[in-house]
Design an enzyme around this catalytic site. Structure first.
Site, PDB file in Angstrom:
ATOM      1  N   HIS A 116       0.827  -1.214   0.000  1.00  0.00           N
ATOM      2  CA  HIS A 116       0.000   0.000   0.000  1.00  0.00           C
ATOM      3  C   HIS A 116       0.857   1.258   0.000  1.00  0.00           C
ATOM      4  O   HIS A 116       1.441   1.632   1.013  1.00  0.00           O
ATOM      5  CB  HIS A 116      -0.911   0.003   1.241  1.00  0.00           C
ATOM      6  N   HIS A 145       1.198   5.301  -2.295  1.00  0.00           N
ATOM      7  CA  HIS A 145       0.632   6.216  -3.289  1.00  0.00           C
ATOM      8  C   HIS A 145       1.798   6.777  -4.105  1.00  0.00           C
ATOM      9  O   HIS A 145       2.347   7.831  -3.774  1.00  0.00           O
ATOM     10  CB  HIS A 145      -0.140   7.349  -2.598  1.00  0.00           C
ATOM     11  N   GLN A 199      -9.694   9.760  -4.678  1.00  0.00           N
ATOM     12  CA  GLN A 199      -9.327  10.533  -3.479  1.00  0.00           C
ATOM     13  C   GLN A 199     -10.468  11.411  -2.954  1.00  0.00           C
ATOM     14  O   GLN A 199     -10.661  11.544  -1.765  1.00  0.00           O
ATOM     15  CB  GLN A 199      -8.082  11.393  -3.766  1.00  0.00           C
ATOM     16  N   HIS A 228      -9.587   2.060   0.626  1.00  0.00           N
ATOM     17  CA  HIS A 228      -9.325   2.815   1.851  1.00  0.00           C
ATOM     18  C   HIS A 228     -10.632   2.783   2.637  1.00  0.00           C
ATOM     19  O   HIS A 228     -11.637   3.356   2.184  1.00  0.00           O
ATOM     20  CB  HIS A 228      -8.980   4.269   1.531  1.00  0.00           C
ATOM     21  N   GLU A 248     -10.758   5.046   7.333  1.00  0.00           N
ATOM     22  CA  GLU A 248      -9.496   5.677   7.740  1.00  0.00           C
ATOM     23  C   GLU A 248      -9.828   6.946   8.539  1.00  0.00           C
ATOM     24  O   GLU A 248      -9.684   8.069   8.070  1.00  0.00           O
ATOM     25  CB  GLU A 248      -8.639   6.023   6.503  1.00  0.00           C
ATOM     26  N   ASP A 292       2.301   3.479   2.898  1.00  0.00           N
ATOM     27  CA  ASP A 292       1.330   4.511   2.523  1.00  0.00           C
ATOM     28  C   ASP A 292       2.024   5.657   1.783  1.00  0.00           C
ATOM     29  O   ASP A 292       1.593   6.043   0.702  1.00  0.00           O
ATOM     30  CB  ASP A 292       0.599   5.060   3.751  1.00  0.00           C
TER      31      ASP A 292
HETATM   32  N1  17E Z   1      -5.072   9.623   0.733  1.00  0.00           N
HETATM   33  C1  17E Z   1      -5.856   9.177   1.744  1.00  0.00           C
HETATM   34  O1  17E Z   1      -7.085   9.337   1.696  1.00  0.00           O
HETATM   35  N2  17E Z   1      -5.284   8.551   2.785  1.00  0.00           N
HETATM   36  C2  17E Z   1      -3.972   8.393   2.834  1.00  0.00           C
HETATM   37  N3  17E Z   1      -3.444   7.756   3.898  1.00  0.00           N
HETATM   38  C3  17E Z   1      -3.130   8.875   1.795  1.00  0.00           C
HETATM   39  C4  17E Z   1      -3.735   9.476   0.751  1.00  0.00           C
HETATM   40  C5  17E Z   1      -1.640   8.715   1.874  1.00  0.00           C
HETATM   41 FE   FE2 Z   2      -3.430   5.078   1.610  1.00  0.00          FE
END
Ligand code: 17E
Ligand code: FE2
Length: 413
Positions: A55, A57, A152, A210, A213, A309
């Site tokens: 994982h 980006h 995103q 995701h 989070e 990440d």
């Molecule tokens: N975008 C997101 O929503 N969450 C993350 N941890 C990263 C990008 C790195």
């Molecule tokens: Fe992520």
């Protein structure tokens, strides 16, 4: 080529390992057969299958500070800073590829050979998708890359979000992603998950979302994901990433949830260094750790892998590609520093990651499998995590992709 006198992770004794034309051909007990003069002397160091980054980006790596740093350290300022980046900086395919490649070189130094990267598909020029799809193809004999269509800004919470997802899948992206906890409403979050599973079925793609989070114990999209995976029998191709909210679920709910998680067969990813940094920011004291229940998932036999990440991006300002540092953080934050845990903790950054990526077939030190391995300057998991041992050799499909001479200190007392 022969590697002589190595330990093999999980086995007793020393071995001589031969590979030819990119495949392991012979593994014999050390000393049983003569080895060629040019054999690589491992001197008892440990060979194991490569580390797996499940994982990251790569479209965002190494952009920290442009146009400014994330001053609060929150996920939400990370998202808004990235939004500023993508709407004010010229996005050029060659520049994105170069940044991503620099990050891959860093990871190669630390023994990574398989990488799953998210790529923002709400960046509507699609330069990131173009760049990472090209890189995936160009790098395939060196480091194996999988891409995830990552919305995103949301799927339903942006105009034409579904079209953007579909466009990315048409461009060859490997997995369908999502961000249900960031959609405008619970209803949108749930609708996005149903859509993600439909899209994955349509494109015969894997899923990596995701999910939850956030430090909000009411964020329960994981149960919807697991239920969808169970219904459609897609658990082995589905990863729930982050699931930070699970660290804030009450135990009664969590014990009920675990039955479903096990039955669904879905896999998990946690990014402990990034989540420890991004979460808990709105707490005073006591501050939450902001990570999922790594140890409980592991103990329940549910597959969980750790990832970085970020490497110096709007979300996380440091990182050098070293998964051992992530593992060190994860076993501390997850209370996995007991003796038994330390015996096999490297699973979290190796085989468990390979399962998340569905690449187990290419994975293992066995005659007939592709010659993918690393050699660590240590003898077992306990020693490697204690010393954060360097990887001194990394071979992918029989090609040496990295060699390292570790530094030697001279102590003057
Ligand atoms: N975008 C997101 O929503 N969450 C993350 N941890 C990263 C990008 C790195
Ligand atoms: Fe992520």
């Amino acid at each position: 080529m022969v590697i002589t006198g190595c330990r093999i992770r999980g086995k007793e004794g020393l071995y001589d390992v031969t590979y030819d034309n990119g495949v392991f051909t012979k593994i014999v007990v050390h000393g049983k057969e003569e080895v060629p003069k040019d054999a690589y002397r491992a001197d008892g160091r440990m060979m194991m299958p490569p580390f797996v980054e499940p994982h990251i980006h790569l479209d965002c790596v190494l952009t920290a500070g442009i146009p400014h740093y994330n001053m609060s350290g929150t996920l939400f300022e990370g998202i808004s800073t990235w939004h500023e980046y993508k709407t004010t900086q010229p996005l050029v395919v060659s520049e994105i590829k170069e940044r991503a490649k620099t990050a891959l070189r860093l990871m190669a130094e630390y023994g990574v050979q398989f990488v799953r990267t998210h790529v923002d598909v709400t960046e509507t020029s699609f330069k990131g998708v173009e760049a990472l799809e090209e890189l995936k193809e160009e790098m395939k004999d060196i480091i194996e890359i999988q891409t995830v269509a990552f919305p995103q800004n949301g799927i339903l919470s942006v105009r034409d979000g579904k079209k953007l997802m579909e466009k990315a899948m048409d461009m060859g992206v490997s997995c369908v992603g999502g961000i249900p906890h960031y959609e405008f409403s619970r209803e949108f979050g749930i609708e996005s998950i149903n859509y993600i599973f439909d899209l994955a079925e349509k494109y015969d793609a894997m899923i990596d979302v995701h999910c939850d989070e956030i430090d909000d114990g009411q964020s329960r999209f994981l149960e919807t994901m697991a239920t969808q995976a169970w219904q459609r029998e897609m658990g082995s191709r589905t990863v729930a990433a982050h699931t930070c909210a699970m660290g804030s679920y009450n135990d009664a709910y969590c014990s009920k949830l675990f039955r479903l998680l096990k039955e669904s067969g879905i896999r998990f990813n946690s990014c402990p260094s990034a989540s420890m940094h991004l979460q808990g920011r709105i707490d005073t004291y006591p501050k939450r750790r902001g990570i999922t229940r790594i140890k409980e998932l592991w103990d329940a036999g549910i597959n969980i892998a750790l990832g970085q990440d970020s490497i110096a991006d709007p979300w996380y300002p440091i990182g050098v590609g070293n998964l051992l540092r992530v593992l060190e953080m994860g076993i501390h934050a997850g209370h996995m520093t007991g003796y038994e845990d330390l015996q096999h903790c490297l699973d979290l950054i190796s085989i468990n990651g390979a399962r998340n990526l569905c690449v187990e077939e290419e994975y293992g030190i066995e005659a007939g499998k592709p010659a993918n391995f690393i050699l660590l300057d240590g003898k077992d998991d306990y020693e490697v995590i204690r010393y954060l041992s360097p990887v001194i050799l990394s071979v992918h499909n029989g090609n040496t992709i990295m060699e390292k001479t570790p530094a030697v200190a001279t102590i003057h007392f």
